[in-house]
Design an enzyme around this catalytic site. Sequence first.
Site, mmCIF file in Angstrom:
data_model
loop_
_atom_site.group_PDB
_atom_site.id
_atom_site.type_symbol
_atom_site.label_atom_id
_atom_site.label_comp_id
_atom_site.label_asym_id
_atom_site.label_seq_id
_atom_site.Cartn_x
_atom_site.Cartn_y
_atom_site.Cartn_z
ATOM 1 N N PHE A 75 63.546 35.712 -1.748
ATOM 2 C CA PHE A 75 63.034 35.391 -2.700
ATOM 3 C C PHE A 75 63.247 35.551 -3.826
ATOM 4 O O PHE A 75 62.574 36.323 -4.443
ATOM 5 C CB PHE A 75 61.835 34.031 -2.639
ATOM 6 C CG PHE A 75 61.713 33.201 -1.339
ATOM 7 C CD1 PHE A 75 61.964 32.044 -1.952
ATOM 8 C CD2 PHE A 75 61.581 34.011 -0.466
ATOM 9 C CE1 PHE A 75 62.277 30.905 -0.246
ATOM 10 C CE2 PHE A 75 61.461 33.014 1.019
ATOM 11 C CZ PHE A 75 61.663 31.215 0.775
ATOM 12 N N ALA B 181 57.675 39.084 -7.943
ATOM 13 C CA ALA B 181 56.769 37.919 -8.114
ATOM 14 C C ALA B 181 55.587 38.931 -8.855
ATOM 15 O O ALA B 181 55.172 37.632 -9.227
ATOM 16 C CB ALA B 181 56.609 39.195 -6.311
ATOM 17 N N THR C 178 60.150 38.334 -0.852
ATOM 18 C CA THR C 178 60.087 38.003 -1.810
ATOM 19 C C THR C 178 60.243 39.287 -3.003
ATOM 20 O O THR C 178 59.449 40.010 -2.092
ATOM 21 C CB THR C 178 58.213 36.739 -2.469
ATOM 22 O OG1 THR C 178 57.452 38.485 -2.055
ATOM 23 C CG2 THR C 178 58.186 36.061 -1.906
ATOM 24 N N CYS C 179 60.886 38.970 -4.067
ATOM 25 C CA CYS C 179 61.272 40.422 -4.544
ATOM 26 C C CYS C 179 60.155 41.007 -5.677
ATOM 27 O O CYS C 179 59.372 40.405 -6.027
ATOM 28 C CB CYS C 179 62.025 39.941 -5.672
ATOM 29 S SG CYS C 179 63.197 41.350 -6.686
ATOM 30 N N VAL C 180 59.434 42.023 -5.134
ATOM 31 C CA VAL C 180 58.426 42.925 -5.051
ATOM 32 C C VAL C 180 58.791 42.553 -6.522
ATOM 33 O O VAL C 180 57.467 42.532 -7.367
ATOM 34 C CB VAL C 180 57.763 44.185 -4.654
ATOM 35 C CG1 VAL C 180 58.845 44.719 -5.536
ATOM 36 C CG2 VAL C 180 56.678 44.179 -5.397
#
Length: 131
Positions: free
Chosen positions: A42, A85, A80-82
């Site tokens: 994501f 996010a 999720t892309c940190v």
Amino acid sequence: MSTLRYTLVVNGSVYGSQSARTAYQFASALIEKGHTLVSVFFYQDGVTNGTELTVPANDEFHLTKAWQQLAKQHNVRLETCVAAALRRGVVSQSEASQHGLLQHNLADGFEQAGLGSLAEAMLTQDRVVQF
């Protein structure tokens, strides 16, 4: 028929567009056809799929829960892309501790990862499909 290994990239927010729901339907269909979904990454607004604070109306499809169930049943990584996010307020427990935040809201079954994880998927999966 030969089976393929997939990673999906979801850029659309959990309810702001049809992108994430379409990705979920595609994921379900490819698993039903016998293919392997290794991971869903994501990215951008797509990280909102990973917040546990999403509460759709009673008559609406709960997409976050659907992703969680799919991941649990079929051993799919939900990443999720940190960086994306954190910019959008989707925070894991470890990131909350690191940044001195008192709360976290990353939904169970989701993890935070860097773009290196996506790059690895692009090198190792048979197909990477973006939504």
